[in-house]
Design a protein around this motif. Structure first.
Motif, PDB file in Angstrom:
ATOM      1  N   HIS A   9       0.821  -1.430  -0.044  1.00 54.91           N
ATOM      2  CA  HIS A   9      -0.002  -0.137   0.028  1.00 54.91           C
ATOM      3  C   HIS A   9       0.877   1.297   0.219  1.00 54.91           C
ATOM      4  CE1 HIS A   9      -2.616  -2.843   1.222  1.00 54.91           C
ATOM      5  NE2 HIS A   9      -3.742  -2.226   0.823  1.00 54.91           N
ATOM      6  N   SER A  10       2.058   0.931  -0.331  1.00 56.05           N
ATOM      7  CA  SER A  10       3.115   2.400  -0.354  1.00 56.05           C
ATOM      8  C   SER A  10       3.091   3.152   1.016  1.00 56.05           C
ATOM      9  CB  SER A  10       2.615   3.134  -1.762  1.00 56.05           C
ATOM     10  OG  SER A  10       2.743   2.416  -2.967  1.00 56.05           O
ATOM     11  N   MET A  11       3.336   2.574   1.851  1.00 58.67           N
ATOM     12  CA  MET A  11       3.604   3.532   2.910  1.00 58.67           C
ATOM     13  C   MET A  11       4.577   2.750   4.054  1.00 58.67           C
ATOM     14  SD  MET A  11       0.074   2.469   5.151  1.00 58.67           S
ATOM     15  CE  MET A  11      -0.986   3.096   3.907  1.00 58.67           C
ATOM     16  N   SER A  12       4.946   3.373   5.048  1.00 59.61           N
ATOM     17  CA  SER A  12       6.039   2.816   5.777  1.00 59.61           C
ATOM     18  C   SER A  12       5.307   1.855   6.907  1.00 59.61           C
ATOM     19  CB  SER A  12       6.728   3.946   6.601  1.00 59.61           C
ATOM     20  OG  SER A  12       5.611   4.442   7.758  1.00 59.61           O
ATOM     21  N   PRO A  13       6.149   0.830   7.445  1.00 57.73           N
ATOM     22  CA  PRO A  13       5.397  -0.001   8.309  1.00 57.73           C
ATOM     23  C   PRO A  13       4.787   0.768   9.708  1.00 57.73           C
ATOM     24  CG  PRO A  13       7.656  -0.764   7.721  1.00 57.73           C
ATOM     25  CD  PRO A  13       7.464   0.469   7.080  1.00 57.73           C
ATOM     26  N   GLN A  14       5.458   1.931   9.988  1.00 61.50           N
ATOM     27  CA  GLN A  14       4.751   2.619  11.219  1.00 61.50           C
ATOM     28  C   GLN A  14       3.434   3.410  10.835  1.00 61.50           C
ATOM     29  OE1 GLN A  14       7.888   2.832   9.617  1.00 61.50           O
ATOM     30  NE2 GLN A  14       9.427   2.547  11.432  1.00 61.50           N
ATOM     31  N   GLN A  15       3.353   3.708   9.554  1.00 60.62           N
ATOM     32  CA  GLN A  15       1.918   4.360   9.025  1.00 60.62           C
ATOM     33  C   GLN A  15       1.233   3.166   8.989  1.00 60.62           C
ATOM     34  OE1 GLN A  15       3.773   5.898   5.494  1.00 60.62           O
ATOM     35  NE2 GLN A  15       2.591   7.685   5.986  1.00 60.62           N
ATOM     36  N   ALA A  16       1.331   1.971   8.549  1.00 55.50           N
ATOM     37  CA  ALA A  16       0.491   1.008   8.497  1.00 55.50           C
ATOM     38  C   ALA A  16       0.265   0.407  10.001  1.00 55.50           C
ATOM     39  CB  ALA A  16       1.003  -0.169   7.779  1.00 55.50           C
ATOM     40  N   ASN A  17       1.109   0.355  10.697  1.00 55.21           N
ATOM     41  CA  ASN A  17       0.784  -0.025  12.218  1.00 55.21           C
ATOM     42  C   ASN A  17      -0.373   0.978  12.945  1.00 55.21           C
ATOM     43  OD1 ASN A  17       1.323  -1.517  14.408  1.00 55.21           O
ATOM     44  ND2 ASN A  17       2.381  -0.166  15.412  1.00 55.21           N
ATOM     45  N   VAL A  18      -0.068   2.339  12.723  1.00 58.08           N
ATOM     46  CA  VAL A  18      -1.157   3.276  13.150  1.00 58.08           C
ATOM     47  C   VAL A  18      -2.333   2.981  12.621  1.00 58.08           C
ATOM     48  CG1 VAL A  18      -1.460   5.877  13.121  1.00 58.08           C
ATOM     49  CG2 VAL A  18       0.899   5.138  13.687  1.00 58.08           C
ATOM     50  N   ILE A  19      -2.491   2.866  11.396  1.00 54.95           N
ATOM     51  CA  ILE A  19      -3.903   2.515  10.753  1.00 54.95           C
ATOM     52  C   ILE A  19      -4.394   1.457  11.319  1.00 54.95           C
ATOM     53  CG2 ILE A  19      -5.170   2.000   8.747  1.00 54.95           C
ATOM     54  CD1 ILE A  19      -2.855   3.831   7.023  1.00 54.95           C
ATOM     55  N   ARG A  20      -3.709   0.553  11.742  1.00 55.65           N
ATOM     56  CA  ARG A  20      -4.210  -0.762  12.128  1.00 55.65           C
ATOM     57  C   ARG A  20      -4.650  -0.242  13.848  1.00 55.65           C
ATOM     58  NH1 ARG A  20      -0.460  -5.818  12.998  1.00 55.65           N
ATOM     59  NH2 ARG A  20       0.962  -4.405  13.672  1.00 55.65           N
ATOM     60  N   GLY A  21      -3.695   0.303  14.530  1.00 58.21           N
ATOM     61  CA  GLY A  21      -4.251   0.646  15.791  1.00 58.21           C
ATOM     62  C   GLY A  21      -5.538   1.493  15.700  1.00 58.21           C
ATOM     63  N   ARG A  22      -5.798   2.553  15.047  1.00 61.50           N
ATOM     64  CA  ARG A  22      -6.884   3.264  14.918  1.00 61.50           C
ATOM     65  C   ARG A  22      -8.094   2.500  14.603  1.00 61.50           C
ATOM     66  NH1 ARG A  22      -4.072   8.710  12.071  1.00 61.50           N
ATOM     67  NH2 ARG A  22      -2.936   9.299  14.085  1.00 61.50           N
ATOM     68  N   PHE A  23      -7.847   1.381  13.520  1.00 59.87           N
ATOM     69  CA  PHE A  23      -9.171   0.985  13.062  1.00 59.87           C
ATOM     70  C   PHE A  23      -9.397  -0.137  14.224  1.00 59.87           C
ATOM     71  CE2 PHE A  23     -11.357  -2.459  10.993  1.00 59.87           C
ATOM     72  CZ  PHE A  23     -12.367  -2.010  10.006  1.00 59.87           C
ATOM     73  N   LEU A  24      -8.511  -0.702  14.923  1.00 64.83           N
ATOM     74  CA  LEU A  24      -8.947  -1.558  15.828  1.00 64.83           C
ATOM     75  C   LEU A  24      -9.788  -0.723  17.331  1.00 64.83           C
ATOM     76  CD1 LEU A  24      -5.793  -4.086  16.059  1.00 64.83           C
ATOM     77  CD2 LEU A  24      -8.077  -4.615  15.175  1.00 64.83           C
ATOM     78  N   ALA A  25      -9.036   0.412  17.355  1.00 68.21           N
ATOM     79  CA  ALA A  25      -9.936   1.337  18.360  1.00 68.21           C
ATOM     80  C   ALA A  25     -11.259   1.365  17.834  1.00 68.21           C
ATOM     81  CB  ALA A  25      -9.170   2.483  18.633  1.00 68.21           C
ATOM     82  N   LYS A  26     -11.693   1.866  16.540  1.00 68.32           N
ATOM     83  CA  LYS A  26     -13.120   2.115  16.200  1.00 68.32           C
ATOM     84  C   LYS A  26     -13.640   0.844  16.464  1.00 68.32           C
ATOM     85  CE  LYS A  26     -13.518   5.512  12.616  1.00 68.32           C
ATOM     86  NZ  LYS A  26     -14.751   6.227  13.569  1.00 68.32           N
ATOM     87  N   ALA A  27     -13.042  -0.492  16.017  1.00 67.27           N
ATOM     88  CA  ALA A  27     -13.841  -1.560  16.221  1.00 67.27           C
ATOM     89  C   ALA A  27     -14.381  -1.898  17.725  1.00 67.27           C
ATOM     90  CB  ALA A  27     -13.086  -2.953  15.823  1.00 67.27           C
ATOM     91  N   GLU A  28     -13.289  -1.340  18.655  1.00 68.70           N
ATOM     92  CA  GLU A  28     -13.597  -1.778  19.925  1.00 68.70           C
ATOM     93  C   GLU A  28     -14.826  -0.667  20.286  1.00 68.70           C
ATOM     94  OE1 GLU A  28     -13.432  -3.287  23.616  1.00 68.70           O
ATOM     95  OE2 GLU A  28     -12.791  -4.089  22.124  1.00 68.70           O
ATOM     96  N   ASP A  29     -14.595   0.720  19.918  1.00 68.26           N
ATOM     97  CA  ASP A  29     -15.916   1.520  19.829  1.00 68.26           C
ATOM     98  C   ASP A  29     -17.174   0.899  19.494  1.00 68.26           C
ATOM     99  OD1 ASP A  29     -13.892   3.534  21.272  1.00 68.26           O
ATOM    100  OD2 ASP A  29     -13.945   4.515  19.603  1.00 68.26           O
ATOM    101  N   GLN A  30     -17.086   0.505  18.452  1.00 65.88           N
ATOM    102  CA  GLN A  30     -18.325  -0.065  17.795  1.00 65.88           C
ATOM    103  C   GLN A  30     -18.844  -1.190  18.587  1.00 65.88           C
ATOM    104  OE1 GLN A  30     -18.265  -0.619  13.705  1.00 65.88           O
ATOM    105  NE2 GLN A  30     -20.145  -1.518  13.601  1.00 65.88           N
ATOM    106  N   ARG A  31     -18.022  -2.301  19.260  1.00 63.88           N
ATOM    107  CA  ARG A  31     -18.442  -3.153  19.799  1.00 63.88           C
ATOM    108  C   ARG A  31     -19.076  -2.701  21.203  1.00 63.88           C
ATOM    109  NH1 ARG A  31     -16.625  -7.095  23.470  1.00 63.88           N
ATOM    110  NH2 ARG A  31     -15.124  -5.787  24.305  1.00 63.88           N
TER     111      ARG A  31
END
Length: 132
Positions: free
Chosen positions: A48-70
């Motif tokens: 996805h043409s990004m750094s591993p750090q960027q990808a990790n931040v996106i994963r963390g934010r998505f998982l936080a959204k998932a927890e909020d929705q849960r």
């Protein structure tokens, strides 16, 4: 030893993704690769043409959204069994009275005038809980 990366199935992912209105396809793609497909962080980032750090931040934010929705889904499904404190609507007034030097007994009298029957112990405990 590291713990395994959080996973979810495609249906769960799509439910959360549908709430990510302002997310780019790129961000959702990397989140899906990491969370649903189990792709490694470095591979998902490169794809996805990004750094591993960027990808990790996106994963963390998505998982936080998932927890909020849960949590939101749980609260829609389950109603609280404990009633909220009858003192809650008066917390600001009680705090003001306490800060101005009024005794607990005087605060109980104020609440009684407002139609709330309570005890000095309950008021004292409540005031401690809002200061914590």
């Amino acid at each position: 030893m590291t713990s395994p990366a959080p996973r979810m199935d495609a249906a769960q992912f799509e439910r959360v993704a549908s709430k990510c209105k302002r997310w780019s396809e790129r961000s959702l793609g990397v989140a899906k690769a990491l969370i649903v497909e189990g792709v490694s962080l470095s591979e998902a980032a490169a794809t996805h043409s990004m750094s591993p750090q960027q990808a990790n931040v996106i994963r963390g934010r998505f998982l936080a959204k998932a927890e909020d929705q849960r949590i939101e889904e749980f609260m829609r499904r389950e109603k609280p069994k404990l009633a909220s404190s009858a003192l809650e609507p008066y917390s600001a007034q009680m705090q003001t009275l306490r800060d101005k030097g009024y005794t607990i007994e005087q605060i109980v009298a104020f609440l009684k005038e407002s139609g709330v029957s309570t005890s000095p112990t309950t008021v004292r405990t409540f005031l401690r809980s809002i200061r914590a």
